[in-house]
Design a protein around this motif. Sequence first.
Motif: not given
Lengths: 541, 363
Positions: A92-93, A97-102, A167-171, A213-214
């Motif tokens: 997964r790109p 995930k970076a946005a979630m982590g931040i 999840s990466v689907d909605l982004p 993102t995906r």
Amino acid sequence: MKWTAHLERLRAHLRRLGGLLPREERRRTAQVAALVVLLAAVAAVPAVGISSDEAATLAAAEREASWWGGMLRSPLRAYGHVDAAFGPDAERPPLAKAAMGILHAAGTGLGASHLFSFRLAAFLGAAVLTALLSLLGAALADGAGALLAPALFWLAPRHFQQALVGSVDLPLATLWLATVYAYRSSLDPAIDRRGRRTAALACGLLFGAALATRRGAWLLLPVLLLHWALSNFRALRRLSWRERLTVLPSAFPAMAALGPPVVLATWPWLWRQTGPRLAGLLAPQLQPLSTTLAALALTVPAATLAAMAAGVALSAARVAAALRGRAAEVSLSDELLLLCNGLLPLLLAPSRSAPGAGGAGPWLPAAPFLALLAARALAWAGRLLWPARPWAATAAVASLALAPALWSVVHAHPFESAAFSAAAGGAGGAASLGASREPGGDAAAALLPALNEHAAPGVAVWFADLAPEAVRLYRRDGRLRPDLRAADGPEAADLAVHQPAGPRDREYRTWTVFGSARAVAGAYLDELPLVLIYARPGAWR
Amino acid sequence: MPPIDPDPSRRPGVPGRAAALWREARRHAREALRGWLARAGPELRRAASRAAQGARALVWPPTPERWAALLALAVGGLGLQALAFQARLSARLPAPLDWRAAAALLERDARPGDAVAIDPSWAERARVALPDRVAATPEAPLPVLAFPRYAAALEDLAGLRRIWLVSLPEAPGFREAVAADLAARAESVDGPQRLGALEMTRYDLRSPVLPLAFLPGRLATARVALGGEPCPDDGTGAIRCPGGVRLSRQVRQVGDQPRNCLLVEGPIAPTAPLEVEFPAVPLGRALRGHAGPVGAPEGPFSTRIGVGLAGEPLGAVDLAPGPPWQPFQLDTTIHAGRSGDLALSLVAAEGTRPLCLEAMTLP
């Protein structure tokens, strides 16, 4: 103080709050719709459990965000740890995930729970998607479109679930819609040349963000190329290949030029062995069409699907009329853009990181466009059925579609991932049809309070169908009693938590070891068990 | 009027009488329908023609207004159907009180040799709500069965005399197949008894399969050897052989169903067969069993099970890719009434998945 005074003060507050909203009605509607979705997601999220897929995403998000922090402090040292940080979830790109982590770092810093902080990215992504849907809906069908497009999209349990989980689907769906919006703006003759250039630039950057993102986002490029080729078919037929390249809209060079650099810049995993790793990522893996369509048909409310189908048919009819020169007001380009993006992602559903038959991931990029088409179809029907009061007619028809859809979302909560439509007979009817139940493990959250209350002190619990990262998150947020130890199999466990979906051999091993097939607790949707707890004698009080 | 059969044992049971009544009722209904159609045929055709003309007039010629009306009808109809479904759903499904009533009934009336079958097979709240032991004799289990079908060719129901069918007849997707399967195997049927949204029916099996010996249950006394080398008990009830071969009694998934069996794990070379000898096994007319690889059917799988009695070969069964839970049966009529050392020999296996093996001697 009398109640009228209270009311007056409330009005004054609302007027002040209203001053924060934009003056243009469409933007105001979009912001209010986004706020409603955001608040609904925040209100609904506490009960929603963590699936193994989400747990893997969130664990990667934290690891990768931590790497970026290290990168800011000591770039050379961080470079040496690239593979350790990004390798475990290289499928997964990294951008979502970076946005979630931040946001996780920011949210926990403000005292929010770990899970809530991780999911802030989902709430915000849902709000942005809602605003975009509302704006585009207004462009297509005025006020009715502005309200109906977001409502038709979100009022399906599996779509609403996407607003609640990391999840990466909605982004991807959000960035897909945003890229198409920018692409359309770059072609709009009503916008000046500078504005079109800016839109093309935005299109390239958004495409890069979608790619980061995906993996399946590369499909955007062929979909938009097909749109351009179809909408300029007659003109292009007379040109040579070289001439065709010269008339290519500026959005395409921007996507080609900016997309890959954005991916490379945001994905340190590609900084090493770039060629082979990129080649591995570009290999598409497609979901069987029948699986995607069957899952769509069984999970999205039938009235919504009917409106979507009518929207596609209406758009196709407008294309036909425009081709015959009978509809001067119809923009052939816009109609083809909606049709291409509403149908092609379904046919080309990429699924490397999407779940199997039950998940919404494979069709989510198409769903916003189908919702837009459906909203326009309902508004069109309302205008024709009662020309004097089109709003009333549209509202009457739309409420018949949206009321059961809203009911299904409320009814399925917090088990949206296991929900099936009324046409499928709900969760039980779908199980009778042999539809796959979601084996993600998120339903286990519903039994955590019972587990905390009834488990004997210090017993070992085997979460058979849940990733260890999910159990770790429950522990960090205090949702699981700290004295309960983790077991990695039935032999070492006193309690076993099973999701009776998919292969059940592990559950039957528990029956063997515990000497009983009797469960002590369960969580159900429409009587269909989603999670069962088994206990050795004495482990459950 | 048919003559009275002097032999009561030859009279049809309740299911037989019910089936005969049902056939008679269907014959009457067919005849009545034929007669009515013959009388009302022309009028019916005229009405159908008028309805078709009306429907055509509704959509043809196709105007935008008519299409809009059709869309509103479709969306409205589907929306109303979904609303009606949601509104009725909770009443169609059992409440906790219904399950408690079913549990109370089983606690009062269940006997050793009973089991509970659930229909639809996904209604596994029964595993939480219903007792798993017979209240009067707690050492007797009361298993919950969740098979999709119960025909004699598919499920032996070994050791069971009576099946309590707990069904959710109003549940979405409910089918009558399970009740029909059990009725076909029953000599008498008690019920159905309505408990809210649950229905309970007891089927007393006409020919219950009551094994003289269930071999997986005799593993503790079995002598096991691999290629002639004895294999010891590992202290957990399982038997370990050299080369990673392990034998234990387990419930495992074969195909999509749980099976209580002897589980054979690890590679068995054709030159070194796994011998499992069960001492003093009472014999009857047949040795019957099933075998299959654990998990969903995939990849190559084959094995040969040799059966011997007191050192003499009785026969062999070859398992090749096919149905996941393959039955086998060997005739032991000439040994009926005697006891002997029964040996199972796994002589070859292809594929790496564990083998689930169930065998029993039948009277």
